[in-house]
Design an enzyme around this catalytic site. Sequence first.
Site, short mmCIF file in Angstrom:
data_model
loop_
_atom_site.label_atom_id
_atom_site.label_comp_id
_atom_site.label_asym_id
_atom_site.label_seq_id
_atom_site.Cartn_x
_atom_site.Cartn_y
_atom_site.Cartn_z
N SER A 1 0.87 -1.18 0.00
CA SER A 1 0.00 0.00 0.00
C SER A 1 0.90 1.23 0.00
O SER A 1 2.11 1.11 0.31
CB SER A 1 -0.84 -0.02 1.28
OG SER A 1 -1.45 1.23 1.51
N TYR B 1 -1.75 -1.03 10.46
CA TYR B 1 -1.72 -1.19 8.99
C TYR B 1 -0.37 -0.75 8.44
O TYR B 1 0.22 -1.44 7.60
CB TYR B 1 -2.86 -0.36 8.38
CG TYR B 1 -3.15 -0.69 6.92
CD1 TYR B 1 -3.68 -1.92 6.55
CD2 TYR B 1 -2.93 0.25 5.92
CE1 TYR B 1 -3.97 -2.22 5.22
CE2 TYR B 1 -3.22 -0.03 4.58
CZ TYR B 1 -3.73 -1.27 4.24
OH TYR B 1 -4.02 -1.55 2.92
N1 LIG Z 1 -8.69 -0.62 -1.34
C1 LIG Z 1 -7.64 0.14 -1.08
O1 LIG Z 1 -7.73 1.38 -1.03
C2 LIG Z 1 -6.29 -0.49 -0.85
C3 LIG Z 1 -5.18 0.36 -0.86
C4 LIG Z 1 -3.92 -0.18 -0.65
C5 LIG Z 1 -3.77 -1.54 -0.45
N2 LIG Z 1 -4.87 -2.34 -0.45
C6 LIG Z 1 -4.64 -3.77 -0.21
O2 LIG Z 1 -5.17 -4.52 -1.28
C7 LIG Z 1 -5.64 -5.78 -0.80
C8 LIG Z 1 -7.08 -5.98 -1.22
O3 LIG Z 1 -7.85 -4.91 -0.70
P1 LIG Z 1 -9.38 -4.67 -1.10
O4 LIG Z 1 -9.59 -3.21 -1.07
O5 LIG Z 1 -9.75 -5.45 -2.28
O6 LIG Z 1 -10.09 -5.30 0.21
P2 LIG Z 1 -11.50 -6.06 0.38
O7 LIG Z 1 -11.78 -6.04 1.84
O8 LIG Z 1 -12.50 -5.44 -0.52
O9 LIG Z 1 -11.16 -7.54 -0.09
C9 LIG Z 1 -10.22 -8.28 0.65
C10 LIG Z 1 -10.56 -9.74 0.58
O10 LIG Z 1 -9.62 -10.43 1.43
C11 LIG Z 1 -10.32 -11.43 2.11
N3 LIG Z 1 -9.65 -11.81 3.35
C12 LIG Z 1 -9.58 -11.14 4.52
N4 LIG Z 1 -8.94 -11.86 5.43
C13 LIG Z 1 -8.57 -13.03 4.85
C14 LIG Z 1 -7.89 -14.18 5.28
N5 LIG Z 1 -7.46 -14.31 6.55
N6 LIG Z 1 -7.67 -15.18 4.40
C15 LIG Z 1 -8.14 -15.08 3.13
N7 LIG Z 1 -8.81 -14.02 2.67
C16 LIG Z 1 -9.03 -13.01 3.51
C17 LIG Z 1 -11.70 -10.84 2.37
O11 LIG Z 1 -12.66 -11.88 2.64
C18 LIG Z 1 -11.96 -10.07 1.09
O12 LIG Z 1 -12.67 -10.84 0.15
C19 LIG Z 1 -5.43 -5.76 0.71
O13 LIG Z 1 -4.20 -6.39 1.03
C20 LIG Z 1 -5.36 -4.28 1.02
O14 LIG Z 1 -4.66 -4.01 2.21
C21 LIG Z 1 -6.13 -1.86 -0.65
#
Ligand SMILES: NC(=O)c1ccc[n+]([C@@H]2O[C@H](COP(=O)([O-])OP(=O)(O)OC[C@H]3O[C@@H](n4cnc5c(N)ncnc54)[C@H](O)[C@@H]3O)[C@@H](O)[C@H]2O)c1
Length: 257
Positions: free
Chosen positions: A140, A153
């Site tokens: 991130s 985080y």
């Molecule tokens: N959305 C953002 O703004 C953003 C920004 C930077 C980084 N990220 C990173 O990108 C990745 C995806 O984010 P997103 O926005 O799609 O999140 P989201 O919450 O929409 O989707 C995340 C998915 O991960 C799954 N998950 C959670 N814990 C889990 C576990 N223990 N085992 C298996 N699956 C699990 C959830 O069920 C969900 O389907 C994450 O690592 C997040 O930190 C997101």
Amino acid sequence: MSELKGRVALVTGAARGLGAAAAKALADKGAKVVLSDVRDGREAANAVGGAFVKHDVTSEEEWISAVTFAKETFGGLDILVNNAGVFWVKPMAVETLESFRKMQQINVEGVFLGLKHAIPAIAERAHQWDGGGAVVNLSSVAGIVGGPNIIAYNASKGAVRLMTKSAALESASLKVRVNSVHPGIIDTPMMAEAATVLEKVTGQGHNAIRDNFADRHPLKRMGRDIDVANAVAFLASDAAAFVTGSELVVDGGMTAI
Ligand SMILES: NC(=O)c1ccc[n+]([C@@H]2O[C@H](COP(=O)([O-])OP(=O)(O)OC[C@H]3O[C@@H](n4cnc5c(N)ncnc54)[C@H](O)[C@@H]3O)[C@@H](O)[C@H]2O)c1
């Protein structure tokens, strides 16, 4: 496009959000994709002609099963996207040790287990591809710069950034490349949930919160899931054959300031 024809990818946390988008981008390029998640991801898998396996990334046994599932279902493993992750906003004063550890367990230990168990499988046939095998870790902007109220985080995504470089150095001789992606604020269910929490805490309306998210990027919008998925697909492909240990920001200029 068939740049990834013949490759098999495993994408964690792929039932929704960036994982589902990454799975689609890889499938669009011709890869066969295994989508894994703790929640039901059969619909996301069907949408991309992939296969779903239930998989909690904090469980070592379930990592071993997920890698075996990919090999048995599609004949091997070439790409891992370590995407599963959680996010919450909690000032240090109210963050608990238990909750801090929970985030590290999912965001850090989950990625460690993926690197440990998937890379040997990816290495088995990495020599077949110009660009070798590939791992893409979702860090991130919070893995590069600090932010208030996200100490757990920040810790987790900083760890993902440097675990990526460590694994890249260890895996270079295996012809497996390991890179990280650093999104800004992307419009996914995770950020929708964060916006709902912020509405309650700040008293601001939904649109004001979203405008604020958009304003934090010099490009003046939130990111879209496809913005990140395209970066993941690039790093997974032979177009990135000489790219390893790198960190690719997809943040509308946020960290350029
Ligand atoms: N959305 C953002 O703004 C953003 C920004 C930077 C980084 N990220 C990173 O990108 C990745 C995806 O984010 P997103 O926005 O799609 O999140 P989201 O919450 O929409 O989707 C995340 C998915 O991960 C799954 N998950 C959670 N814990 C889990 C576990 N223990 N085992 C298996 N699956 C699990 C959830 O069920 C969900 O389907 C994450 O690592 C997040 O930190 C997101």
